[in-house]
Design a protein around this motif. Structure first.
Motif, short mmCIF file in Angstrom:
data_model
loop_
_atom_site.label_atom_id
_atom_site.label_comp_id
_atom_site.label_asym_id
_atom_site.label_seq_id
_atom_site.Cartn_x
_atom_site.Cartn_y
_atom_site.Cartn_z
N LYS A 265 110.71 41.31 4.66
CA LYS A 265 110.62 42.63 4.02
C LYS A 265 109.29 42.72 3.28
O LYS A 265 108.92 41.81 2.53
N ILE A 266 108.57 43.83 3.49
CA ILE A 266 107.25 44.03 2.89
C ILE A 266 107.33 45.21 1.93
O ILE A 266 107.70 46.34 2.33
N ASP A 267 106.99 44.98 0.67
CA ASP A 267 106.92 46.09 -0.30
C ASP A 267 105.64 46.88 -0.05
O ASP A 267 104.55 46.30 0.12
N ILE A 268 105.77 48.20 -0.04
CA ILE A 268 104.63 49.07 0.25
C ILE A 268 104.55 50.17 -0.81
O ILE A 268 105.56 50.54 -1.43
N PRO A 269 103.35 50.74 -1.01
CA PRO A 269 103.22 51.84 -1.98
C PRO A 269 103.87 53.11 -1.43
O PRO A 269 103.76 53.40 -0.23
N PRO A 270 104.57 53.88 -2.26
CA PRO A 270 105.23 55.12 -1.80
C PRO A 270 104.23 56.23 -1.53
O PRO A 270 103.59 56.74 -2.46
N ARG A 271 104.08 56.57 -0.26
CA ARG A 271 103.14 57.62 0.13
C ARG A 271 103.77 58.47 1.22
O ARG A 271 104.88 58.20 1.69
N LYS B 15 99.74 42.59 6.76
CA LYS B 15 98.75 42.97 5.75
C LYS B 15 98.63 44.49 5.70
O LYS B 15 98.42 45.15 6.72
N ILE B 16 98.84 45.06 4.52
CA ILE B 16 98.69 46.50 4.33
C ILE B 16 97.21 46.85 4.34
O ILE B 16 96.41 46.25 3.61
N GLN B 17 96.83 47.78 5.18
CA GLN B 17 95.42 48.16 5.27
C GLN B 17 94.93 48.70 3.92
O GLN B 17 95.61 49.51 3.28
N GLY B 18 93.77 48.22 3.48
CA GLY B 18 93.21 48.65 2.21
C GLY B 18 93.58 47.75 1.05
O GLY B 18 93.09 47.94 -0.07
N GLU B 19 94.47 46.78 1.27
CA GLU B 19 94.84 45.84 0.22
C GLU B 19 94.45 44.43 0.62
O GLU B 19 94.29 44.13 1.81
N SER C 57 101.47 39.07 3.55
CA SER C 57 102.73 38.33 3.56
C SER C 57 102.81 37.55 4.86
O SER C 57 102.49 38.08 5.93
N THR C 58 103.24 36.30 4.76
CA THR C 58 103.27 35.43 5.94
C THR C 58 104.67 34.89 6.16
O THR C 58 105.35 34.50 5.21
N LEU C 59 105.08 34.88 7.40
CA LEU C 59 106.39 34.34 7.79
C LEU C 59 106.15 33.32 8.89
O LEU C 59 105.53 33.62 9.91
N ILE C 60 106.61 32.09 8.66
CA ILE C 60 106.50 31.04 9.68
C ILE C 60 107.84 30.92 10.38
O ILE C 60 108.85 30.60 9.76
N ILE C 61 107.86 31.22 11.68
CA ILE C 61 109.11 31.15 12.45
C ILE C 61 109.27 29.73 12.98
O ILE C 61 108.76 29.38 14.03
N GLU C 62 109.94 28.89 12.20
CA GLU C 62 110.21 27.53 12.66
C GLU C 62 111.69 27.32 12.87
O GLU C 62 112.10 26.41 13.57
N LYS C 63 112.51 28.17 12.27
CA LYS C 63 113.95 28.05 12.44
C LYS C 63 114.48 29.38 12.95
O LYS C 63 114.10 30.44 12.48
N ALA C 64 115.33 29.31 13.93
CA ALA C 64 115.92 30.51 14.50
C ALA C 64 117.44 30.38 14.48
O ALA C 64 117.97 29.30 14.25
N PRO C 65 118.15 31.50 14.70
CA PRO C 65 119.61 31.41 14.72
C PRO C 65 120.07 30.35 15.71
O PRO C 65 119.61 30.28 16.84
#
Length: 566
Positions: A433-439, A463-467, A471-479
């Motif tokens: 989940k990525i927090d973003i500015p309300p626009r 990466k939000i453009q302009g910031e 945020s990074t997510l490493i997919i090493e474990k899956a269901p």
């Protein structure tokens, strides 16, 4: 085969059989097991005293003790399916780890010292969950898995070194449980995999099952027979299949309630029984050729890999499909292990492989879930591929997604693997989940970068453009995968399994070291080693832990004295 540097080993972890190799003296060489066998049956069981059996000893009890023996578990890697042996339940990763432990111990006996690093092969069409499960099995076996290598790619390496010239070939790999196809282009020392496809639920076991069902249709009375007879029926179905690889007509018989039951099978009937399976073999071939943009006429060779390709109906299919006789001069049961040995040599920077470059491809597409606006309605659940199947690895791709609603405060980035346009038909790997500015809708743009490494690790950067932050997510474990905590618990449990003392790797290694030193010495020293080894062997057979410890210490001290005196 002793030395001061522990080599990397290459392991073919197969559905029916497994094998290991290493790269030595300019070539990949198979490493035989304790009994001199080059193939280790991928079978795990318990003996009458509750000791773990692995390999040929376990396979010998498949019919007599089916409730204490497990085979063909590779297909279920990365699932929650379990099997009961004695008082414990095992996942496929744990059963595979026991096979890997035996192979590791065999290598240690051959080398005379500990082995900790390995390349392990996987079906090209294994998904991310299954690949992580193979890595977990290696970890449970005490191995550092340096690389997961696709099985047809391993075969390409073996054939590439054996026939080092510019050529294009198709690897047709039908094993006990899986089917893979790879298109390979070899030029100027480069072995380039152009495309891979396959079916992770199609293999020699399915042909055996078709024969077994036919045998039951001939003699339905066997449907309710006890487990031992059911296991015997499967064994006979396998035997019929093998007979047809050598002769025109196969026959089998078994006793049931005092009556002798008979079956007679010819190749034509077998072809009819397996028609659906043979048809399934064609689809991945067509897919791989399309993805590689290859016409069949561009292929120099078709190479058969995997024990199931010994079936005449499979060889005939391949001959008809490609209008030529396929190659199989390297043993189809061993060629993947030989290729794994070559890959181990590449990782170890063996000088004999300085001019060889290997490239591989992604077997699946990777992407994220997106929504689409249709007028005033937002339709969710679409798949946006970032890395498409058969992209060369390592690979890094970035795509931009935007908000669809005013004043959105969060974006959910869900990562999927598959080929379907709807994510519901693909495999969910993880989410962030990525927090973003309300626009206003469309004013917030997010760059999503997928980076896939040679080790099979997917990194997702958002990466939000302009910031400046990302945020990074490493997919090493899956269901379906085991967590590090679960691996630690299961490793402890595996270490507590009841093993016969003679099969404990440390004891086998000490005996191997003593045997090597016996061969190097003469006279009184040789006689002394023989005496202490005999004492140790008697202690092992007694299974008395105190006797074993005392005899082991005595033998170890003797060998150390000889080492210090040389």
């Amino acid at each position: 085969m002793t030395g001061n540097i522990t080599p990397l080993i290459g392991i073919d972890l197969g559905t029916s059989n497994s094998a290991l190799a290493w790269f030595h003296d300019g070539e990949s060489q198979l490493i035989a097991g304790a009994e001199g066998e080059r193939l280790t049956p991928s079978v795990v069981g318990l003996d009458d005293d509750g000791h773990i059996l692995v390999g040929a000893a376990a396979k010998a009890r498949l019919v007599s003790h089916p409730h204490l023996t497990v085979a063909s578990f590779k297909r279920y890697m990365g699932t929650d399916k379990t099997w009961t042996l004695g008082t414990r339940r095992f996942r496929a990763e744990e059963l595979s780890a026991l096979v890997l432990r035996k192979l590791k111990a065999d290598a240690e006996v051959a080398f005379g010292h500990e082995v900790t690093r390995a390349v392990i092969t996987v079906p090209a069409y294994f998904n991310d969950v299954q690949r992580k499960a193979v890595k977990a099995a290696g970890q449970l076996a005490g191995l550092q898995v340096e690389r997961l290598l696709n099985e047809p790619t391993a075969a390409a390496l073996a054939y590439g070194l054996a026939d080092n010239r510019e050529q294009k070939f198709l690897i047709f790999d039908l094993g006990g449980g899986t089917f893979d196809v790879s298109i390979v282009d070899m030029f100027e020392g480069v072995i380039e995999v152009r495309a891979s496809s396959g079916d992770a639920w199609l293999g020699g076991d399915d042909f055996t099952h078709a024969l077994r069902q036919w045998m039951l249709s001939i003699h339905p009375v066997l449907s309710d027979s006890p487990p031992e007879q059911q296991a015997r029926l499967t064994q006979l179905a396998e035997a019929l299949k093998h007979q047809l690889s050598q002769q025109d007509v196969a026959r089998a018989q078994m006793m049931h309630q005092g009556e002798e039951l008979h079956w007679e099978l010819n190749e034509e009937t077998f072809g009819e029984l397996a028609a659906g399976l043979l048809s399934r073999l064609k689809k991945p071939v067509v897919q791989a050729l399309q993805d590689a943009q290859f016409d069949v006429g561009l292929l120099d060779h078709v190479i058969l890999v995997g024990g199931a390709t010994r079936m005449p109906i499979v060889r005939q299919l391949a001959t008809r499909m490609f209008s030529r006789f396929p190659r199989n001069e390297l043993n189809p049961d061993e060629v993947v292990a030989l290729g794994a040995g070559v890959q181990a040599g590449l990782i170890a920077d063996d000088h004999a492989l300085e001019d060889i470059v290997l490239t591989d491809v992604m077997p699946y597409s990777l992407g994220v879930e997106v929504a689409r606006r249709d007028g005033n309605r937002i339709d969710e659940g679409y798949f946006l591929p970032l890395i498409e199947r058969n992209a060369f690895v390592p690979v890094s791709v970035v795509r931009t997604v935007s908000t669809l609603q005013d004043n959105q405060r969060q974006l959910d980035i869900s990562v999927f693997q598959g080929e379907a346009r709807r994510v519901s038909d693909n495999l969910l790997l993880d989410s962030i989940k990525i927090d973003i500015p309300p626009r206003k809708a469309g004013e917030v743009n997010l760059d999503v970068r997928f980076t896939y490494t040679l080790d099979g690790i997917l990194e997702v950067e958002c990466k939000i453009q302009g910031e400046n932050t990302a945020s990074t997510l490493i997919i090493e474990k899956a269901p379906g995968s085991l967590s590090e905590e679960e691996i630690a618990v299961r490793l402890s449990q595996l270490n507590e399994l009841k093993q016969h003392p003679r099969d404990v790797p440390a004891n086998r290694l000490l005996l191997a070291q003593a045997s090597a030193r016996y061969e190097q010495t003469l006279g009184e020293r040789r006689q002394l080693i023989d005496h202490y080894v005999s004492q140790f062997e008697r202690a092992l057979e007694s299974q008395d832990l105190r006797q074993i410890a005392a005899a082991r210490d005595g033998l170890s001290q003797l060998l150390n004295q000889f080492d210090d005196g040389m």
